[in-house]
Design an enzyme around this catalytic site. Structure first.
Site, PDB file in Angstrom:
ATOM      1  N   LYS A  12       0.834  -1.211   0.000  1.00 36.99           N
ATOM      2  CA  LYS A  12       0.000   0.000   0.000  1.00 36.99           C
ATOM      3  C   LYS A  12       0.868   1.260   0.000  1.00 36.99           C
ATOM      4  CE  LYS A  12      -1.847   1.497   4.020  1.00 36.99           C
ATOM      5  NZ  LYS A  12      -1.657   2.913   4.351  1.00 36.99           N
ATOM      6  N   ASN A  13       1.790   1.356   0.946  1.00 36.05           N
ATOM      7  CA  ASN A  13       2.519   2.613   1.125  1.00 36.05           C
ATOM      8  C   ASN A  13       3.514   2.878   0.000  1.00 36.05           C
ATOM      9  OD1 ASN A  13       0.979   3.001   3.331  1.00 36.05           O
ATOM     10  ND2 ASN A  13       2.550   2.396   4.817  1.00 36.05           N
ATOM     11  N   ARG A  66      -4.045  10.906   4.879  1.00 41.08           N
ATOM     12  CA  ARG A  66      -2.891  11.792   5.064  1.00 41.08           C
ATOM     13  C   ARG A  66      -1.911  11.674   3.912  1.00 41.08           C
ATOM     14  NH1 ARG A  66       0.736  13.821   8.715  1.00 41.08           N
ATOM     15  NH2 ARG A  66       2.882  13.261   8.260  1.00 41.08           N
ATOM     16  N   CYS A  74      -4.874  11.894  13.505  1.00 40.61           N
ATOM     17  CA  CYS A  74      -5.680  10.668  13.451  1.00 40.61           C
ATOM     18  C   CYS A  74      -5.462   9.927  14.778  1.00 40.61           C
ATOM     19  CB  CYS A  74      -5.284   9.800  12.264  1.00 40.61           C
ATOM     20  SG  CYS A  74      -3.622   9.188  12.429  1.00 40.61           S
ATOM     21  N   ARG A 134       0.353  13.864  13.724  1.00 49.29           N
ATOM     22  CA  ARG A 134       0.773  13.719  12.318  1.00 49.29           C
ATOM     23  C   ARG A 134       1.082  15.089  11.674  1.00 49.29           C
ATOM     24  NH1 ARG A 134      -1.114   8.645  10.553  1.00 49.29           N
ATOM     25  NH2 ARG A 134       0.641   8.668   9.115  1.00 49.29           N
ATOM     26  N   PRO A 135       1.944  15.912  12.273  1.00 42.04           N
ATOM     27  CA  PRO A 135       2.264  17.197  11.646  1.00 42.04           C
ATOM     28  C   PRO A 135       3.012  17.000  10.323  1.00 42.04           C
ATOM     29  CG  PRO A 135       3.733  16.774  13.467  1.00 42.04           C
ATOM     30  CD  PRO A 135       2.710  15.673  13.481  1.00 42.04           C
ATOM     31  N   ASP A 173       5.513  19.449   9.498  1.00 41.20           N
ATOM     32  CA  ASP A 173       6.547  20.494   9.580  1.00 41.20           C
ATOM     33  C   ASP A 173       7.840  20.113   8.862  1.00 41.20           C
ATOM     34  OD1 ASP A 173       6.525  18.586  11.667  1.00 41.20           O
ATOM     35  OD2 ASP A 173       7.948  19.768  12.825  1.00 41.20           O
ATOM     36  N   ASP A 189       4.223  -0.165  12.378  1.00 39.81           N
ATOM     37  CA  ASP A 189       2.993  -0.690  11.764  1.00 39.81           C
ATOM     38  C   ASP A 189       2.742  -2.147  12.121  1.00 39.81           C
ATOM     39  OD1 ASP A 189       3.136   1.226   8.656  1.00 39.81           O
ATOM     40  OD2 ASP A 189       2.641   1.757  10.718  1.00 39.81           O
ATOM     41  N   VAL A 218       7.881   5.772  17.595  1.00 42.31           N
ATOM     42  CA  VAL A 218       7.673   6.511  16.341  1.00 42.31           C
ATOM     43  C   VAL A 218       6.490   7.462  16.446  1.00 42.31           C
ATOM     44  CG1 VAL A 218       7.183   6.288  13.872  1.00 42.31           C
ATOM     45  CG2 VAL A 218       8.730   4.661  14.988  1.00 42.31           C
ATOM     46  N   ARG A 254      -8.753  -0.185   4.684  1.00 38.43           N
ATOM     47  CA  ARG A 254      -7.817   0.770   4.070  1.00 38.43           C
ATOM     48  C   ARG A 254      -6.532   0.058   3.663  1.00 38.43           C
ATOM     49  NH1 ARG A 254      -7.220   6.345   7.218  1.00 38.43           N
ATOM     50  NH2 ARG A 254      -5.690   6.459   5.564  1.00 38.43           N
TER      51      ARG A 254
HETATM   52  C1  EPZ Z   1       4.327   6.539   6.918  1.00 42.32           C
HETATM   53  O1  EPZ Z   1       3.592   7.578   7.522  1.00 42.32           O
HETATM   54  C2  EPZ Z   1       3.336   5.407   6.684  1.00 42.32           C
HETATM   55  N1  EPZ Z   1       2.275   5.882   5.788  1.00 42.32           N
HETATM   56  C3  EPZ Z   1       2.742   4.960   8.017  1.00 42.32           C
HETATM   57  O2  EPZ Z   1       1.907   3.852   7.759  1.00 42.32           O
HETATM   58  C4  EPZ Z   1       3.874   4.517   8.933  1.00 42.32           C
HETATM   59  O3  EPZ Z   1       3.337   4.186  10.199  1.00 42.32           O
HETATM   60  C5  EPZ Z   1       4.887   5.664   9.090  1.00 42.32           C
HETATM   61  O4  EPZ Z   1       5.358   6.058   7.788  1.00 42.32           O
HETATM   62  C6  EPZ Z   1       6.082   5.269   9.929  1.00 42.32           C
HETATM   63  O5  EPZ Z   1       6.727   4.176   9.377  1.00 42.32           O
HETATM   64  C7  EPZ Z   1       2.523   5.937   4.457  1.00 42.32           C
HETATM   65  O6  EPZ Z   1       3.608   5.637   3.984  1.00 42.32           O
HETATM   66  C8  EPZ Z   1       1.378   6.398   3.605  1.00 42.32           C
HETATM   67  P1  EPZ Z   1       6.532   9.598   9.293  1.00 42.32           P
HETATM   68  P2  EPZ Z   1       4.279   9.041   7.660  1.00 42.32           P
HETATM   69  O7  EPZ Z   1       6.560  10.895   8.576  1.00 42.32           O
HETATM   70  O8  EPZ Z   1       5.114   9.315   6.479  1.00 42.32           O
HETATM   71  C9  EPZ Z   1       6.536  12.671  12.894  1.00 42.32           C
HETATM   72  C10 EPZ Z   1      -0.038   2.577   7.776  1.00 42.32           C
HETATM   73  O9  EPZ Z   1      -0.468   1.919   8.696  1.00 42.32           O
HETATM   74  N2  EPZ Z   1       6.551  13.713  11.852  1.00 42.32           N
HETATM   75  O10 EPZ Z   1       7.690   8.656   9.148  1.00 42.32           O
HETATM   76  O11 EPZ Z   1       3.208   9.995   8.014  1.00 42.32           O
HETATM   77  C11 EPZ Z   1       5.230  11.912  12.911  1.00 42.32           C
HETATM   78  O12 EPZ Z   1       4.255  12.609  13.680  1.00 42.32           O
HETATM   79  C12 EPZ Z   1       0.509   3.969   8.012  1.00 42.32           C
HETATM   80  O13 EPZ Z   1       0.067   2.177   6.585  1.00 42.32           O
HETATM   81  C13 EPZ Z   1       6.683  15.044  12.234  1.00 42.32           C
HETATM   82  O14 EPZ Z   1       6.778  15.350  13.420  1.00 42.32           O
HETATM   83  O15 EPZ Z   1       5.209   8.806   8.928  1.00 42.32           O
HETATM   84  C14 EPZ Z   1       5.619  10.609  13.534  1.00 42.32           C
HETATM   85  O16 EPZ Z   1       5.638  10.749  14.951  1.00 42.32           O
HETATM   86  C15 EPZ Z   1       0.169   4.441   9.411  1.00 42.32           C
HETATM   87  N3  EPZ Z   1       6.703  16.005  11.280  1.00 42.32           N
HETATM   88  C16 EPZ Z   1       7.042  10.381  13.015  1.00 42.32           C
HETATM   89  O17 EPZ Z   1       7.513  11.669  12.581  1.00 42.32           O
HETATM   90  C17 EPZ Z   1       6.601  15.693   9.939  1.00 42.32           C
HETATM   91  O18 EPZ Z   1       6.653  16.609   9.094  1.00 42.32           O
HETATM   92  C18 EPZ Z   1       7.098   9.417  11.833  1.00 42.32           C
HETATM   93  O19 EPZ Z   1       6.264   9.908  10.837  1.00 42.32           O
HETATM   94  C19 EPZ Z   1       6.455  14.330   9.571  1.00 42.32           C
HETATM   95  C20 EPZ Z   1       6.439  13.368  10.546  1.00 42.32           C
END
Ligand code: EPZ
Length: 420
Positions: free
Chosen positions: A25-26, A96, A120, A125-126, A128, A309, A331, A401
């Site tokens: 999916k991702n 997202r 969510c 999920r910021p 920034d 995940d 995470v 999903r």
């Molecule tokens: C991806 O989400 C995946 N989604 C998530 O899978 C997965 O859990 C996650 O990576 C971690 O492996 C997709 O690929 C579509 P991150 P993503 O940016 O990119 C913080 C599923 O079940 N953060 O690596 O949103 C964030 O809040 C989904 O398929 C910031 O603070 O994850 C989190 O605590 C759920 N600022 C951490 O970093 C930002 O700008 C990791 O988030 C971005 C992220």
């Protein structure tokens, strides 16, 4: 009104047989966004039929992209008329990952207006890090009334450091940088397989991405990218979920079409828990469990650490292990919503900040429970497969999903599961 469908699952049946894993999916979501970087046609094979994929199709269609399903999970994507730079709230709020169109929008249209993705069940999920990256590439960005408005004359390469190896931010910047002027270096980049796959896809299109799978990814911008054909890799999280299903029911299941090297941490933890893991050829894993499950501690970390995940799924397994295990979620800031529902089924779980202490119990018992997010929902299915009696799980739209026909795949393994 969300879909009132629910699952009814009667537990206590060891699973046996073979399950075939669908496309990731991702990986599909970020590669679909990357198709917007070229005006030529792209063909994506092994795209999973999932709600999140349908949502991404809606988003890119709104931007003027033509998308067509062809035989067996193949998508034809044509971004020749890609002209609308606005991704509306009603679409972005459902998923997202829609935010991944921001890089291609800035690269192709030099403009983007995207709703801020909401939080969510698993955290705020910021975005920034994404915005910091785009600003470093020269974009002017304001956020007002829940929308992000970005503009740039010409994206220019730069050095970007991420406080956390964010998967999405690494993907978004890689896509924007591939058509920027000059060289971009991303430090503390995500190393996930989905990032490597996106980089491979971009390079096949003619981009110059190096360092994939390491902390430092460099992208040398090129003038244009060409349309390509690409096959999506198998979904490592779907595979891990079925591995735990075999373990928690005390069965023997062959997981077909999987890349074991992407599941190392999951395999190691299953083996520590006393589960037998056999790797057959290079794309099959056989999971069998005939003895008691041992308690093991888990710390989720960015790849190649234990995947967040699979945290919920492992928690389900630990609820009937013999001993006490501690699961630390490093995470996301609040990804334990499933603990409450597992407790309703008789699990002994204590949540303390980013830690969960799980004391194994002999048996779980059926109770009405509710999925609150995709992987938490999967964990409730796993617990129900091992519980005594028939469990009713509501809000299963979360599960749809990320899992293709989960009830069919589990029924084929002997599970008693019904969607109604
Ligand atoms: C991806 O989400 C995946 N989604 C998530 O899978 C997965 O859990 C996650 O990576 C971690 O492996 C997709 O690929 C579509 P991150 P993503 O940016 O990119 C913080 C599923 O079940 N953060 O690596 O949103 C964030 O809040 C989904 O398929 C910031 O603070 O994850 C989190 O605590 C759920 N600022 C951490 O970093 C930002 O700008 C990791 O988030 C971005 C992220």
């Amino acid at each position: 009104m969300q879909n009132p469908e629910r699952f009814l699952i009667t537990g206590g049946i060891p699973l046996h047989g073979t399950v075939v894993i669908d496309g990731a999916k991702n990986s599909a979501l970020s590669i679909m966004a990357a198709c917007l970087l070229t005006s030529e046609k792209c063909i994506l094979e092994n795209v999973p039929q999932l709600k999140d994929v349908y949502s991404m199709i809606e988003v890119i269609k709104t931007l003027g992209v033509k998308v067509e399903w062809k035989e067996n999970n193949t998508l034809y994507i044509d971004s020749d008329d890609f002209n609308n730079f606005e991704a509306p709230y009603e679409l972005v709020k459902t998923m997202r990952a829609s935010f991944l169109v921001m890089g291609p929008l800035l690269a192709r249209l030099n403009k983007a207006k995207i709703s801020l993705p909401g939080g969510c069940a698993i955290g705020a999920r910021p975005v920034d890090f994404h915005l910091k990256g785009f600003r470093a590439l020269g974009a002017d960005i304001i956020t007002e009334k829940g929308y992000i408005q970005a503009e740039v004359k010409r994206l220019k390469g730069n050095d970007i450091y991420f406080d956390f190896p964010s998967l999405g931010a690494t993907e978004n910047i890689m896509m924007a940088a591939s058509l920027a002027e000059g060289i971009t270096m991303i430090e503390n980049a995500a190393k996930d397989p989905e990032v490597i796959e996106l980089g491979n896809f971009l390079n096949k299109m003619g981009a110059k991405v190096n360092g994939l799978g390491s902390d430092i990814i460099t992208i040398e911008g090129v003038k244009r990218l060409k349309g390509v054909k690409y096959r999506i890799i198998p979904d490592r999280i779907e595979a891990g979920t079925y591995m735990v299903a075999a373990a928690i029911t005390g069965g023997t299941v062959e997981i077909d079409n999987v890349n074991p090297s992407y599941l190392k941490s999951c395999i190691v933890k299953l083996e520590e828990a006393g589960i037998k893991v056999e790797i057959k050829e290079d794309d099959n894993i056989i999971i069998s469990n005939t003895d008691a499950i041992k308690s093991v501690d888990i710390k989720t970390m960015p790849f190649p650490g234990f995947p967040t995940d699979l945290q919920a799924q492992f928690m389900a397994l630990m609820t009937i292990a013999n001993g006490t295990s501690i699961i630390t979620e490093n995470v996301f800031e609040s990804r334990f919503a499933h603990a409450g529902d597992l407790r309703r089924m008789g699990a002994d779980i204590k949540v303390e900040g980013r830690n969960c202490i799980i004391k194994g119990v002999k048996k779980l018992s059926a109770a009405p429970v509710m999925a609150s997010d995709l992987r938490g929902g999967a964990a409730l299915i796993l617990a129900s497969l091992a519980a005594e009696g028939t469990t009713e799980i509501s809000r299963i739209y979360h599960i749809d999903r990320g899992y293709v026909r989960i009830e069919d795949k589990l029924s084929n393994l002997g599970a008693k599961i019904k969607r109604e």
